[in-house]
Motif scaffolding. Sequence first.
Motif, PDB file in Angstrom:
ATOM      1  N   GLY A   1      63.011 -35.528 -35.239  1.00 47.80           N
ATOM      2  CA  GLY A   1      63.996 -36.165 -36.103  1.00 47.80           C
ATOM      3  C   GLY A   1      65.278 -35.355 -36.063  1.00 47.80           C
ATOM      4  O   GLY A   1      65.284 -34.196 -35.657  1.00 47.80           O
ATOM      5  N   ARG A   2      66.391 -35.952 -36.479  1.00 46.80           N
ATOM      6  CA  ARG A   2      67.656 -35.222 -36.480  1.00 46.80           C
ATOM      7  C   ARG A   2      67.617 -34.076 -37.481  1.00 46.80           C
ATOM      8  O   ARG A   2      68.223 -33.037 -37.262  1.00 46.80           O
ATOM      9  N   GLU A   3      66.921 -34.286 -38.592  1.00 45.71           N
ATOM     10  CA  GLU A   3      66.747 -33.220 -39.563  1.00 45.71           C
ATOM     11  C   GLU A   3      65.626 -33.596 -40.510  1.00 45.71           C
ATOM     12  O   GLU A   3      65.246 -34.756 -40.615  1.00 45.71           O
ATOM     13  N   ALA A   4      65.093 -32.596 -41.189  1.00 49.03           N
ATOM     14  CA  ALA A   4      64.023 -32.840 -42.146  1.00 49.03           C
ATOM     15  C   ALA A   4      64.645 -33.113 -43.510  1.00 49.03           C
ATOM     16  O   ALA A   4      65.598 -32.441 -43.905  1.00 49.03           O
ATOM     17  N   GLY A   5      64.100 -34.103 -44.212  1.00 47.65           N
ATOM     18  CA  GLY A   5      64.675 -34.535 -45.481  1.00 47.65           C
ATOM     19  C   GLY A   5      64.505 -33.547 -46.621  1.00 47.65           C
ATOM     20  O   GLY A   5      65.029 -33.765 -47.713  1.00 47.65           O
ATOM     21  N   ASP A   6      63.792 -32.440 -46.397  1.00 47.55           N
ATOM     22  CA  ASP A   6      63.670 -31.436 -47.464  1.00 47.55           C
ATOM     23  C   ASP A   6      64.736 -30.335 -47.292  1.00 47.55           C
ATOM     24  O   ASP A   6      65.689 -30.266 -48.041  1.00 47.55           O
ATOM     25  N   TRP A   7      64.608 -29.537 -46.239  1.00 44.17           N
ATOM     26  CA  TRP A   7      65.557 -28.444 -46.071  1.00 44.17           C
ATOM     27  C   TRP A   7      66.731 -28.803 -45.173  1.00 44.17           C
ATOM     28  O   TRP A   7      67.706 -28.066 -45.089  1.00 44.17           O
ATOM     29  N   GLY A   8      66.612 -29.919 -44.462  1.00 47.98           N
ATOM     30  CA  GLY A   8      67.750 -30.424 -43.692  1.00 47.98           C
ATOM     31  C   GLY A   8      68.363 -29.433 -42.719  1.00 47.98           C
ATOM     32  O   GLY A   8      69.570 -29.426 -42.506  1.00 47.98           O
ATOM     33  N   ALA A   9      67.538 -28.600 -42.101  1.00 51.93           N
ATOM     34  CA  ALA A   9      68.079 -27.575 -41.207  1.00 51.93           C
ATOM     35  C   ALA A   9      68.778 -28.195 -39.996  1.00 51.93           C
ATOM     36  O   ALA A   9      69.840 -27.747 -39.581  1.00 51.93           O
ATOM     37  N   GLY A  10      68.165 -29.232 -39.429  1.00 53.41           N
ATOM     38  CA  GLY A  10      68.790 -29.887 -38.280  1.00 53.41           C
ATOM     39  C   GLY A  10      68.887 -29.022 -37.047  1.00 53.41           C
ATOM     40  O   GLY A  10      69.870 -29.092 -36.318  1.00 53.41           O
ATOM     41  N   GLN A  11      67.901 -28.173 -36.807  1.00 57.32           N
ATOM     42  CA  GLN A  11      67.968 -27.332 -35.607  1.00 57.32           C
ATOM     43  C   GLN A  11      66.681 -27.284 -34.802  1.00 57.32           C
ATOM     44  O   GLN A  11      66.685 -26.776 -33.683  1.00 57.32           O
TER      45      GLN A  11
END
Lengths: 324, 268
Positions: B122-132
């Motif tokens: 996924g583009r990012e996780a909906g909890d911590w939203g790291a996006g990496q």
Amino acid sequence: MNDVLICLFSSAGFDKAAQGLAGAGRRLADELGGQLRAVILGSEAESLALEIARVSDAVTVADQAELAEYQPETCLNALVELCGEALEARAVLLANDTYSQEIAPRLAYRLGGSAVGDGVEVSARGEHLRVSRQVYGGKAQAVIELKRRPAVVWLRARSFAPPAHRETPGAITRAALDIKPDERTRIVERKRETGGEARLEEARVIVSGGRGIGGPEPFETELKPLAELLGAQMAASRAACDAGWVPPTWQIGQTGKKVTPDLYLAIAITGASQHMAGISEAKTIAAINTDPDAPIFKHSRFGIVADYRQVVPLLREKLAALQK
Amino acid sequence: MNILVCLKQILDPEIPARDFRIDAAKRLAEQGSANLVTNIFCENALETALQFRERIGGAKITVLSYGQPSAEDSLRKALAMKADQAALVTNDGNNNPDSLTNARVLAAAIRKLGTFDLVMTGREAGDWGAGQTGALIAEELGLPCVSFVDTIESVNGKLRLKRQTDTGWEVLEAVPPVVVTITNDEHNVPRIPKVRDVMMSYRQPLTKWTLEDLGIDVSEARAGNTYYEVAELFIPQKETACEFVTGDTLDEKVEAFARRIVEVTGAM
Ligand SMILES: Cc1cc2nc3c(=O)[nH]c(=O)nc-3n(C[C@H](O)[C@H](O)[C@H](O)COP(=O)(O)OP(=O)(O)OC[C@H]3O[C@@H](n4cnc5c(N)ncnc54)[C@H](O)[C@@H]3O)c2cc1C
Ligand SMILES: Nc1ncnc2c1ncn2[C@@H]1O[C@H](COP(=O)(O)O)[C@@H](O)[C@H]1O
């Protein structure tokens, strides 16, 4: 070394993001007692380089033909080489555009550093850099400590104030790079959704619609004329974008655009935390919603509890009259 | 075509802000009454993979998660959506590892699972939203990476990736193997599995590994904080007092609303 490096793409020019990025970089460099250096990738970089030179100590321009237009692997390789020369830099800062977000973690990896994104504050804490950012879909705020050097951070650049000009501009040099294009991936088609219009991120007034709008037509027939009256750009919640009513480029929020208008008019939008994450820097939020308990009102300076289908036509009339 | 999709199980990100609590000492959200769900962008990724498989008429889809034992539910749901096989690496260390740890663990598991033409996150996780994580998996595996993709097609042995940008969209050609991170659009809304398939999924095999099985530095993985660490977590207080415009009729209210707008925009 305590230098700070900022990385920019020439295509967007010296916009609010570039200004904020330079401002953030300048203040961090001052805090660390280091220099602010800039790297600019892309063609026709002269005017941006001149602007950036006025606020930084040194600017390197990489405008080789292979870098004229962004290609993920090739640009990443070039940036690694450029930042590698300045390996001693304490921090490498980028904005939060698509390209910067795409390559920042990989840049950190190759430089042996640590990355974090969506930063709204950066400061030094002893050996390490600390970055504030929203987490849990905007419901909480975290301070992340980056353990490796350099710290590579992509910032919510437009939330940062621009820097002051310096007495003597920094020197501009052209990078000597030996670039071998990496053909494993290649952008073969580019499409701008918003013709020549001003960018949503730069807008001072935004009229935004949510799922409660009910379909694509009212965006055209109701919201657009209202936006025109206000000289506003149009935007939407993810629910409206996901429904295919408006293009994904209109999405505001955690995974959409982060905007900083003077007025954000939210029409039939609940105000979920993930949506609010995109407008935390809006000066004034106003809302039209049928539900008095909608969370959007908790963030709004003023609001009206009513059906937008009745409010918006009337509102256009009233605004037109007031503007006379 | 061998496809791998990384799925992260997270606390339901759609719980209302008023029900959201954190444990400031642990620097994590409290679960409270919230459910555990698969991160939406991971489901968008799986949906994109499933549609791609349908279009090219056959491909094998493997789903992988690193997490608590409960993450098995996310993998079972993916099997019910018709992924072909699933693997879980159980995390018995730091429950919120940094992105590099995540990527190292996932990349090691991917290598152990075989070779893949397409690795999706996924583009990012909906909890911590790291996006990496996706980008760092690409680095670990030495592969190129394309982010914010919403559609994948196959043309003459190459992949055609459509992706969203700030200003519109782009099409990329990629020679597999490649890592892509997926974002949502109107076409990859995850399908709802049939009840029968959900039940069946619990009878399907599921590979389970511990960190020891992966041949990585286990103590560093358990610590999960050599890349970054959460120093503070708090809930910002920022409610505004909303002025609801008043008036006896809707007309009067809208008039007041219009005046307030002009006050703000006129002062610009
Ligand atoms: C990981 C993740 C990331 C996300 N990222 C984003 C993001 O970037 N941006 C984003 O917006 N969302 C995002 N979301 C989704 C977000 O959680 C909400 O689901 C979404 O914002 C809801 O959109 P909405 O308010 O338009 O729709 P709804 O929640 O359906 O609300 C519609 C509103 O319209 C009102 N209404 C209905 N009819 C009328 C009418 N006739 N007149 C006036 N009012 C009316 C209703 O009272 C309601 O308040 C994300 C979610 C997750 C899990
Ligand atoms: N623990 C995990 N297990 C499986 N996939 C993960 C995990 N963490 C992150 N990912 C993948 O990486 C994507 C981005 O996550 P992040 O980088 O944490 O925002 C997710 O959508 C997943 O596809």
